[in-house]
Each structure stands twice: as structure tokens, then as C-alpha cells.
Design a protein around this motif. Structure first.
Motif, PDB file in Angstrom:
ATOM      1  N   PRO A   1      38.035 -58.098 -24.896  1.00 31.40           N
ATOM      2  CA  PRO A   1      39.686 -57.530 -24.638  1.00 31.40           C
ATOM      3  C   PRO A   1      39.875 -56.462 -24.743  1.00 31.40           C
ATOM      4  O   PRO A   1      38.942 -56.022 -25.023  1.00 31.40           O
ATOM      5  CB  PRO A   1      40.536 -58.517 -24.901  1.00 31.40           C
ATOM      6  CG  PRO A   1      39.878 -59.061 -25.895  1.00 31.40           C
ATOM      7  CD  PRO A   1      38.685 -59.511 -25.283  1.00 31.40           C
ATOM      8  N   PRO A   2      40.504 -55.085 -24.588  1.00 34.26           N
ATOM      9  CA  PRO A   2      40.868 -54.007 -24.903  1.00 34.26           C
ATOM     10  C   PRO A   2      41.068 -54.480 -26.749  1.00 34.26           C
ATOM     11  O   PRO A   2      41.572 -55.767 -27.301  1.00 34.26           O
ATOM     12  CB  PRO A   2      42.308 -53.675 -24.382  1.00 34.26           C
ATOM     13  CG  PRO A   2      42.139 -54.603 -22.800  1.00 34.26           C
ATOM     14  CD  PRO A   2      41.836 -55.213 -22.840  1.00 34.26           C
TER      15      PRO A   2
ATOM     16  N   LEU B   1      32.320 -53.812 -32.558  1.00 38.04           N
ATOM     17  CA  LEU B   1      33.376 -55.007 -32.545  1.00 38.04           C
ATOM     18  C   LEU B   1      33.438 -55.822 -31.544  1.00 38.04           C
ATOM     19  O   LEU B   1      33.346 -56.899 -31.643  1.00 38.04           O
ATOM     20  CB  LEU B   1      34.574 -54.540 -32.798  1.00 38.04           C
ATOM     21  CG  LEU B   1      35.570 -53.837 -33.671  1.00 38.04           C
ATOM     22  CD1 LEU B   1      36.484 -53.370 -33.675  1.00 38.04           C
ATOM     23  CD2 LEU B   1      35.478 -54.981 -35.124  1.00 38.04           C
ATOM     24  N   TYR B   2      33.272 -54.458 -29.790  1.00 42.61           N
ATOM     25  CA  TYR B   2      32.470 -56.192 -29.087  1.00 42.61           C
ATOM     26  C   TYR B   2      31.170 -56.051 -29.480  1.00 42.61           C
ATOM     27  O   TYR B   2      30.779 -57.637 -28.439  1.00 42.61           O
ATOM     28  CB  TYR B   2      31.942 -54.622 -27.629  1.00 42.61           C
ATOM     29  CG  TYR B   2      33.449 -54.925 -27.319  1.00 42.61           C
ATOM     30  CD1 TYR B   2      34.651 -54.919 -27.003  1.00 42.61           C
ATOM     31  CD2 TYR B   2      34.428 -53.445 -27.223  1.00 42.61           C
ATOM     32  CE1 TYR B   2      35.888 -55.024 -26.210  1.00 42.61           C
ATOM     33  CE2 TYR B   2      35.217 -52.627 -26.872  1.00 42.61           C
ATOM     34  CZ  TYR B   2      36.093 -53.610 -26.009  1.00 42.61           C
ATOM     35  OH  TYR B   2      37.641 -53.395 -25.730  1.00 42.61           O
ATOM     36  N   ARG B   3      30.229 -55.941 -30.136  1.00 40.66           N
ATOM     37  CA  ARG B   3      28.841 -56.473 -30.234  1.00 40.66           C
ATOM     38  C   ARG B   3      29.288 -57.947 -31.211  1.00 40.66           C
ATOM     39  O   ARG B   3      28.889 -58.476 -31.091  1.00 40.66           O
ATOM     40  CB  ARG B   3      27.884 -55.804 -30.960  1.00 40.66           C
ATOM     41  CG  ARG B   3      26.371 -56.558 -31.257  1.00 40.66           C
ATOM     42  CD  ARG B   3      25.746 -55.240 -32.234  1.00 40.66           C
ATOM     43  NE  ARG B   3      26.234 -54.088 -32.008  1.00 40.66           N
ATOM     44  CZ  ARG B   3      26.422 -53.575 -32.750  1.00 40.66           C
ATOM     45  NH1 ARG B   3      26.145 -53.670 -34.018  1.00 40.66           N
ATOM     46  NH2 ARG B   3      26.752 -51.976 -32.647  1.00 40.66           N
ATOM     47  N   GLU B   4      29.930 -57.737 -31.559  1.00 34.35           N
ATOM     48  CA  GLU B   4      30.183 -59.319 -32.215  1.00 34.35           C
ATOM     49  C   GLU B   4      31.501 -60.180 -32.595  1.00 34.35           C
ATOM     50  O   GLU B   4      30.946 -61.235 -32.050  1.00 34.35           O
ATOM     51  CB  GLU B   4      31.358 -58.435 -33.835  1.00 34.35           C
ATOM     52  CG  GLU B   4      32.456 -60.147 -34.507  1.00 34.35           C
ATOM     53  CD  GLU B   4      32.821 -58.935 -35.868  1.00 34.35           C
ATOM     54  OE1 GLU B   4      32.768 -59.377 -37.233  1.00 34.35           O
ATOM     55  OE2 GLU B   4      34.543 -58.547 -35.844  1.00 34.35           O
TER      56      GLU B   4
ATOM     57  N   VAL C   1      30.505 -52.659 -22.502  1.00 32.42           N
ATOM     58  CA  VAL C   1      29.755 -52.927 -21.894  1.00 32.42           C
ATOM     59  C   VAL C   1      28.144 -52.737 -23.039  1.00 32.42           C
ATOM     60  O   VAL C   1      27.459 -53.101 -22.690  1.00 32.42           O
ATOM     61  CB  VAL C   1      29.226 -52.364 -20.839  1.00 32.42           C
ATOM     62  CG1 VAL C   1      27.862 -52.109 -20.185  1.00 32.42           C
ATOM     63  CG2 VAL C   1      30.487 -52.439 -19.583  1.00 32.42           C
ATOM     64  N   THR C   2      28.113 -52.297 -23.574  1.00 34.23           N
ATOM     65  CA  THR C   2      26.696 -52.302 -24.426  1.00 34.23           C
ATOM     66  C   THR C   2      27.231 -53.251 -25.627  1.00 34.23           C
ATOM     67  O   THR C   2      25.941 -53.119 -25.979  1.00 34.23           O
ATOM     68  CB  THR C   2      27.311 -49.918 -25.383  1.00 34.23           C
ATOM     69  OG1 THR C   2      26.869 -49.144 -24.268  1.00 34.23           O
ATOM     70  CG2 THR C   2      25.865 -49.540 -26.484  1.00 34.23           C
TER      71      THR C   2
END
Length: 306
Positions: free
Chosen positions: A113-114, A133-136, A163-164
Motif C-alpha cells: 500500500p501507500p 520499504l516496499y522491497r522489505e 513496483v521496483t
């Protein structure tokens, strides 16, 4: 655009589940706004699993992990940042348990999410700040999910970071942008859908969607989204009257007002328009529940038989 083949879409229109957070509240799970749906993982994991099971029973092909609120910012505010990994893992386990309990071959999407507030492109932060943080979170969800769903993205840069980060784990990645309300076809940042898609050029994206905005906005946007390429597209709307300007979900700010005109039959009429415009992935977001998904299941099945 590098589009990863998505074998699950070989079955025609795919049906997502509906919202989790508001459905938990409807079933009596309360808690602070800061933790929102993450609170249920602590206080009522059985109800989280029951919601998943009800969406499967209603006919969803894809259920979404209850990880929209299991992000570091929310957990820090609640003083339980040390539970970040365990709550994300529990959410994945509950989705898997629901699938096993219902005995149906459904897919599980991991919600990314955001990170600093929904509908707030002004709070997104820089790519270098949020991509790790997204990768985590993606790495925590990867063992449990079939798809990683970067959802309610309010700007092109936010989706590029999500996405990355998600792509690192090697699962199919879907992206969903939230649009301005009132039938608009722009992201909440003001960017066009075409501009947002262009920012993901070269990244491995399997499907492009729009979500958590008025169904009228999705109806207006779907032809434009479908015309941008050959990849699968879709949408899943919320049932709010509208998102107030600069709104931020917190303990002292109320949830947006709920529409009275989006019963399952009416909601399905909107979704029928999306499918006619090329949508291959449909479902619901906040305030769209199992009864709505059941109605959509009937809509999709009737179309297949005609």
C-alpha cells in the motif's frame, strides 16, 4: 514496457475480492484508526480468515492479504514496530489457511500500500526513501503470495518505487492507481494514466489497474487504460462519497462518508461497463463486500455462458 506473462488470466475475466478493512469493522472489529485493519491481526485473526473465506465462497479468483496497514509508519505510531515482520507473515498465513479451508484454487495477492497516507501524493516521499520499504514488505510476503499488488498508488513516482521494490522477489507484479473522484481520469497527483504507465517503462508489470476511487472514475478511465497497450487491465472501486482534500487516516479524523447507492446490483452495473471497455480483472475496494463479489461472480459467469 516489459510485461510479464500472467498465466492466471488465461481464464478470462478474473474476479478480485472486496475490501478488508471496512468489512472487518462491519463485523465488529474495532481498534484505533492508526492501526486500522492491522489491529484485527492482533485481536481477531479468526475474523480476518473468515473474511477471506467468505470472498472465496462468493466466487473470488483472487484474495488479497490483510497487509494494507501493516507498514512501519503505522506500527511505529502504535508502538509495535517490533511486530512488523510477524504481522506481515501472519497476514500471509491467514490467506493461505483460508484458501486451504475452502479447498478452491484461488490466487493470493500481497497488498503493498501507500506508505505515508492513502490519496496523498504530496506525502509520498522520494524514490530512494520508499523503494527499500516496499522491497522489505515484498520479501516478507513472497513465500505466501502468487502476485504482488501495488495498490492505491496516488502518483507515478509512488508506483515506480513500489513496483521496483516488489519486482526483486520474482513474483508477478500488478499496479493499481487511485484516481480523482467525480469521474476524472487523472491520478490524484494530477498525472494522466498514460504518464503514470510511461514512468514504469522497463519494469516487469503484469497488469495495470485503477482502484479505491469512485466507480464513475473507473468507468471513464477504463477505455483510456485499455488503449495504452495489450497488457491486462482492470479496476476495483470504493463505496465512499468522495475523499476530502488532504484527508489522512488517523485517530482524530473520521472515515469518509459512505454512499447509499452502491448496492450489489448497482455496483455490478458499473463493473459491467468496465468489462465492456476491456477490463479483465475486476473486484471491489473499501465498502464493497462479499455480497457485491457474489453478484459479480454471477455477472461474469452469465457472460461466459452467453
Amino acid at each position: 514496457m516489459k510485461v510479464v506473462p500472467e498465466v492466471s488470466l488465461s481464464r478470462g475475466v478474473m474476479l478480485l475480492d472486496g475490501g478488508m478493512g471496512q468489512e472487518l469493522r462491519r463485523r465488529g472489529v474495532q481498534g484505533t484508526n492508526t492501526l486500522w485493519s492491522a489491529y484485527a491481526l492482533i485481536s481477531a485473526p479468526d475474523i480476518v480468515q473468515a473474511v477471506h473465506e467468505d470472498y472465496i465462497k462468493a466466487g473470488a479468483n483472487i484474495i488479497t492479504t490483510n497487509t494494507y496497514a501493516t507498514i512501519r509508519r503505522r506500527l511505529v505510531s502504535a508502538g509495535i514496530e517490533n511486530q512488523f515482520a510477524s504481522l506481515n507473515q501472519l497476514a500471509g498465513e491467514l490467506a493461505c489457511q483460508a484458501r486451504e479451508a475452502r479447498g478452491r484454487d484461488v490466487l493470493i495477492a500481497g497488498s503493498l500500500p501507500p506508505l505515508r497516507g492513502s490519496y496523498r501524493p504530496d506525502l509520498v516521499g522520494s524514490f530512494d526513501e520508499i523503494e527499500p520499504l516496499y522491497r522489505e514488505q515484498a520479501e516478507l510476503l513472497a513465500p505466501y503470495v502468487d502476485i504482488l499488488l501495488c495498490e492505491t498508488m496516488s502518483s507515478g513516482e509512488e508506483s515506480r518505487a513500489a513496483v521496483t521494490g516488489a519486482a526483486v522477489v520474482g513474483k508477478p507484479v500488478w499496479v493499481a492507481w487511485t484516481l480523482e473522484d467525480g469521474g476524472a481520469t487523472r491520478l490524484r497527483s494530477g498525472e494522466t494514466i498514460a504518464e503514470a504507465v510511461a514512468m514504469l517503462d522497463g519494469l516487469p508489470v503484469s497488469a495495470f489497474l485503477v482502484n479505491c476511487c469512485a466507480p464513475e472514475s473507473i468507468t471513464a478511465a477504463m477505455p483510456k487504460l485499455a488503449a495504452l497497450g495489450s497488457w491486462p487491465v482492470g479496476g476495483y472501486a470504493n463505496g465512499f462519497v468522495g475523499i476530502p482534500d488532504k484527508w489522512l487516516f488517523s485517530d482524530d479524523v473520521p472515515t469518509p462518508d459512505v454512499r447509499k447507492d452502491l448496492d450489489p446490483v448497482t455496483y455490478a452495473s458499473h463493473v459491467k461497463n468496465w468489462i465492456s471497455s476491456g477490463a479483465r480483472i475486476v473486484g471491489g475496494c473499501c465498502e464493497v463486500g462479499p455480497d457485491h463479489i457474489l453478484r459479480l461472480r454471477g455477472l461474469i459467469d452469465a457472460a461466459l455462458q452467453s
